[in-house]
Scaffold this motif. Structure first.
Motif, PDB file in Angstrom:
ATOM      1  N   MET A 293       0.691  -1.261  -0.210  1.00 43.54           N
ATOM      2  CA  MET A 293       0.094  -0.043   0.128  1.00 43.54           C
ATOM      3  C   MET A 293       0.740   1.242  -0.136  1.00 43.54           C
ATOM      4  SD  MET A 293      -2.799  -1.348   2.840  1.00 43.54           S
ATOM      5  CE  MET A 293      -3.818   0.273   2.755  1.00 43.54           C
ATOM      6  N   ALA A 294       2.209   1.078  -0.376  1.00 39.43           N
ATOM      7  CA  ALA A 294       3.067   2.394  -0.305  1.00 39.43           C
ATOM      8  C   ALA A 294       2.484   3.460  -1.249  1.00 39.43           C
ATOM      9  CB  ALA A 294       4.449   1.870  -0.477  1.00 39.43           C
ATOM     10  N   ILE A 295       2.474   4.401  -0.952  1.00 41.88           N
ATOM     11  CA  ILE A 295       2.015   5.802  -1.635  1.00 41.88           C
ATOM     12  C   ILE A 295       3.271   6.637  -1.621  1.00 41.88           C
ATOM     13  CG2 ILE A 295       0.388   7.437  -1.920  1.00 41.88           C
ATOM     14  CD1 ILE A 295      -1.592   5.665  -0.362  1.00 41.88           C
ATOM     15  N   PRO A 296       3.618   7.307  -2.671  1.00 39.15           N
ATOM     16  CA  PRO A 296       4.674   8.527  -2.569  1.00 39.15           C
ATOM     17  C   PRO A 296       4.138   9.415  -2.327  1.00 39.15           C
ATOM     18  CG  PRO A 296       4.156   7.917  -4.773  1.00 39.15           C
ATOM     19  CD  PRO A 296       3.371   6.802  -4.211  1.00 39.15           C
ATOM     20  N   THR A 297       5.291  10.294  -1.695  1.00 38.70           N
ATOM     21  CA  THR A 297       4.383  11.708  -1.082  1.00 38.70           C
ATOM     22  C   THR A 297       4.967  12.780  -2.207  1.00 38.70           C
ATOM     23  OG1 THR A 297       4.688  11.075   1.068  1.00 38.70           O
ATOM     24  CG2 THR A 297       4.842  13.499   0.736  1.00 38.70           C
ATOM     25  N   GLY A 298       3.839  13.716  -2.252  1.00 33.35           N
ATOM     26  CA  GLY A 298       4.423  14.932  -3.202  1.00 33.35           C
ATOM     27  C   GLY A 298       4.203  16.278  -2.209  1.00 33.35           C
ATOM     28  N   VAL A 299       5.255  16.922  -1.960  1.00 33.72           N
ATOM     29  CA  VAL A 299       5.270  18.159  -0.914  1.00 33.72           C
ATOM     30  C   VAL A 299       4.878  19.305  -1.636  1.00 33.72           C
ATOM     31  CG1 VAL A 299       6.357  19.469   0.705  1.00 33.72           C
ATOM     32  CG2 VAL A 299       6.763  16.986   0.426  1.00 33.72           C
ATOM     33  N   SER A 300       3.835  20.170  -1.570  1.00 33.58           N
ATOM     34  CA  SER A 300       3.636  21.229  -2.381  1.00 33.58           C
ATOM     35  C   SER A 300       4.006  22.376  -1.595  1.00 33.58           C
ATOM     36  CB  SER A 300       2.176  21.284  -2.426  1.00 33.58           C
ATOM     37  OG  SER A 300       1.562  20.382  -3.526  1.00 33.58           O
ATOM     38  N   ASN A 301       5.017  23.143  -2.168  1.00 35.83           N
ATOM     39  CA  ASN A 301       5.337  24.775  -1.568  1.00 35.83           C
ATOM     40  C   ASN A 301       4.131  25.463  -2.363  1.00 35.83           C
ATOM     41  OD1 ASN A 301       6.480  26.675  -0.337  1.00 35.83           O
ATOM     42  ND2 ASN A 301       8.563  26.540  -1.474  1.00 35.83           N
ATOM     43  N   ARG A 302       4.076  26.643  -1.793  1.00 33.59           N
ATOM     44  CA  ARG A 302       3.243  27.860  -2.008  1.00 33.59           C
ATOM     45  C   ARG A 302       3.278  27.685  -3.631  1.00 33.59           C
ATOM     46  NH1 ARG A 302       7.874  30.708  -0.048  1.00 33.59           N
ATOM     47  NH2 ARG A 302       7.209  30.494   1.981  1.00 33.59           N
TER      48      ARG A 302
ATOM     49  N   ILE B 139       9.279  14.479   6.426  1.00 40.12           N
ATOM     50  CA  ILE B 139       9.379  13.812   5.390  1.00 40.12           C
ATOM     51  C   ILE B 139       9.591  14.718   4.113  1.00 40.12           C
ATOM     52  CG2 ILE B 139       7.889  11.818   6.086  1.00 40.12           C
ATOM     53  CD1 ILE B 139       5.308  12.955   4.646  1.00 40.12           C
ATOM     54  N   GLY B 140       9.823  14.139   3.066  1.00 39.48           N
ATOM     55  CA  GLY B 140      10.094  14.732   1.785  1.00 39.48           C
ATOM     56  C   GLY B 140       9.474  14.277   0.489  1.00 39.48           C
ATOM     57  N   ASN B 141       9.701  14.846  -0.585  1.00 41.31           N
ATOM     58  CA  ASN B 141       9.285  14.376  -1.894  1.00 41.31           C
ATOM     59  C   ASN B 141       9.587  13.031  -2.081  1.00 41.31           C
ATOM     60  OD1 ASN B 141       7.538  16.358  -3.168  1.00 41.31           O
ATOM     61  ND2 ASN B 141       9.515  17.655  -3.186  1.00 41.31           N
ATOM     62  N   GLY B 142       8.567  12.144  -2.232  1.00 45.31           N
ATOM     63  CA  GLY B 142       8.798  10.760  -2.999  1.00 45.31           C
ATOM     64  C   GLY B 142       9.035   9.997  -1.923  1.00 45.31           C
ATOM     65  N   GLU B 143       8.850  10.249  -0.549  1.00 42.15           N
ATOM     66  CA  GLU B 143       8.797   9.259   0.645  1.00 42.15           C
ATOM     67  C   GLU B 143       7.640   8.486   0.678  1.00 42.15           C
ATOM     68  OE1 GLU B 143      10.696  10.307   4.405  1.00 42.15           O
ATOM     69  OE2 GLU B 143      11.750  12.030   3.442  1.00 42.15           O
ATOM     70  N   ALA B 144       7.504   7.143   0.824  1.00 42.58           N
ATOM     71  CA  ALA B 144       6.482   6.423   0.990  1.00 42.58           C
ATOM     72  C   ALA B 144       5.558   6.752   2.236  1.00 42.58           C
ATOM     73  CB  ALA B 144       6.748   4.893   0.801  1.00 42.58           C
ATOM     74  N   VAL B 145       4.307   6.619   2.269  1.00 45.41           N
ATOM     75  CA  VAL B 145       3.444   6.506   3.365  1.00 45.41           C
ATOM     76  C   VAL B 145       2.347   5.643   3.048  1.00 45.41           C
ATOM     77  CG1 VAL B 145       3.826   9.095   3.494  1.00 45.41           C
ATOM     78  CG2 VAL B 145       1.657   8.339   2.116  1.00 45.41           C
ATOM     79  N   HIS B 146       1.727   5.227   4.168  1.00 48.03           N
ATOM     80  CA  HIS B 146       0.504   4.311   4.178  1.00 48.03           C
ATOM     81  C   HIS B 146      -0.656   4.399   4.577  1.00 48.03           C
ATOM     82  CE1 HIS B 146       4.961   2.660   4.371  1.00 48.03           C
ATOM     83  NE2 HIS B 146       4.682   1.871   3.267  1.00 48.03           N
ATOM     84  N   LEU B 147      -1.566   3.940   3.979  1.00 47.22           N
ATOM     85  CA  LEU B 147      -3.047   4.115   4.902  1.00 47.22           C
ATOM     86  C   LEU B 147      -3.044   3.403   6.014  1.00 47.22           C
ATOM     87  CD1 LEU B 147      -5.621   3.714   1.731  1.00 47.22           C
ATOM     88  CD2 LEU B 147      -4.608   5.550   2.729  1.00 47.22           C
ATOM     89  N   VAL B 148      -3.900   3.457   7.069  1.00 46.92           N
ATOM     90  CA  VAL B 148      -3.988   2.928   7.995  1.00 46.92           C
ATOM     91  C   VAL B 148      -5.573   2.743   8.753  1.00 46.92           C
ATOM     92  CG1 VAL B 148      -1.701   3.315   9.194  1.00 46.92           C
ATOM     93  CG2 VAL B 148      -3.674   5.018   9.512  1.00 46.92           C
ATOM     94  N   ALA B 149      -5.811   1.917   9.190  1.00 49.10           N
ATOM     95  CA  ALA B 149      -7.344   1.768   9.638  1.00 49.10           C
ATOM     96  C   ALA B 149      -7.822   2.871  10.636  1.00 49.10           C
ATOM     97  CB  ALA B 149      -7.501   0.415  10.149  1.00 49.10           C
TER      98      ALA B 149
END
Length: 213
Positions: free
Chosen positions: A26-35, A203-213
């Motif tokens: 379930m790994a999801i990559p992160t996209g960090v949005s600056n202004r 965390i930064g761009n591209g780092e994996a996050v996961h859904l949790v119950a």
């Protein structure tokens, strides 16, 4: 005796190992949005000149989206922020997305909203090399969300518009609540948060996050 002890330890660890396998799937990559700001064609021309077209600088993960070479200054009642990146292509309606920290610097009160939900949002002034644009109810702090395709949604067991919980980070890790699922065949799988939220989780761009119950 040793084999029995090992089996008992494996059985104790089995639920954790199963969860680890699920997390990898379930790994999801992160996209960090600056202004940043999305501009209508009319506002592009007001800021940069008649007939002006944005200059792509860097492709973004979402198909067809790009960071443009162009930047603007954002001015609020309390202060200003220089070199705010324009994202392309042109949209039907201009929308400025800032963080809560940016709101304090500008002296505005932008609500946390999903993209496009601009009713009674904040005001600001955009300044470009050829002119300026007054934004009225066009400034928000973007609600954290996940872009995904219908196939991703099926694999993750979620639906469009659903709000989920996301675990992010390690040493400074935390669980983000109220993350909106956005499903469209044109999307690429990506968890979107702003710089304040990314810094809080470490965390930064591209780092994996996961859904949790």
């Amino acid at each position: 005796m040793i084999n029995s002890l090992l089996m008992a330890q494996i059985q104790q660890r089995l639920p954790v190992l199963q969860n680890d396998v699920m997390d990898v799937a379930m790994a999801i990559p992160t996209g960090v949005s600056n202004r940043h700001v999305h501009l209508s064609q009319a506002d592009i021309e007001a800021l940069f000149g008649p007939g002006y077209q944005l200059t792509p600088l860097k492709a973004l993960r979402q198909p067809g989206q790009f960071a443009a070479k162009e930047c603007v200054m954002v001015v609020g009642p309390k202060g200003s922020i220089n070199k705010v990146r324009v994202l392309g292509p042109a949209r039907a309606e201009t929308q400025l997305e800032v963080s809560k920290a940016d709101c304090y610097a500008l002296g505005i009160h932008a609500p946390v909203r999903e993209s496009g939900d601009l009713s009674q949002s904040a005001d600001a002034l955009l300044v470009g090399c050829a002119g300026y644009v007054k934004l009225q109810s066009k400034v928000i702090c973007a609600q954290r969300h996940i872009h995904m395709t219908p196939q991703d949604a099926q694999a993750l067991g979620v639906v469009h518009g659903q709000k989920v919980r996301v675990r992010a980070g390690q040493q400074c890790g935390l669980v983000f609540e109220q993350v909106v699922v956005r499903v469209d065949p044109r999307y690429a799988l990506e968890f979107h948060i702003d710089t304040d939220e990314a810094n809080a989780a470490g965390i930064g761009n591209g780092e994996a996050v996961h859904l949790v119950a």
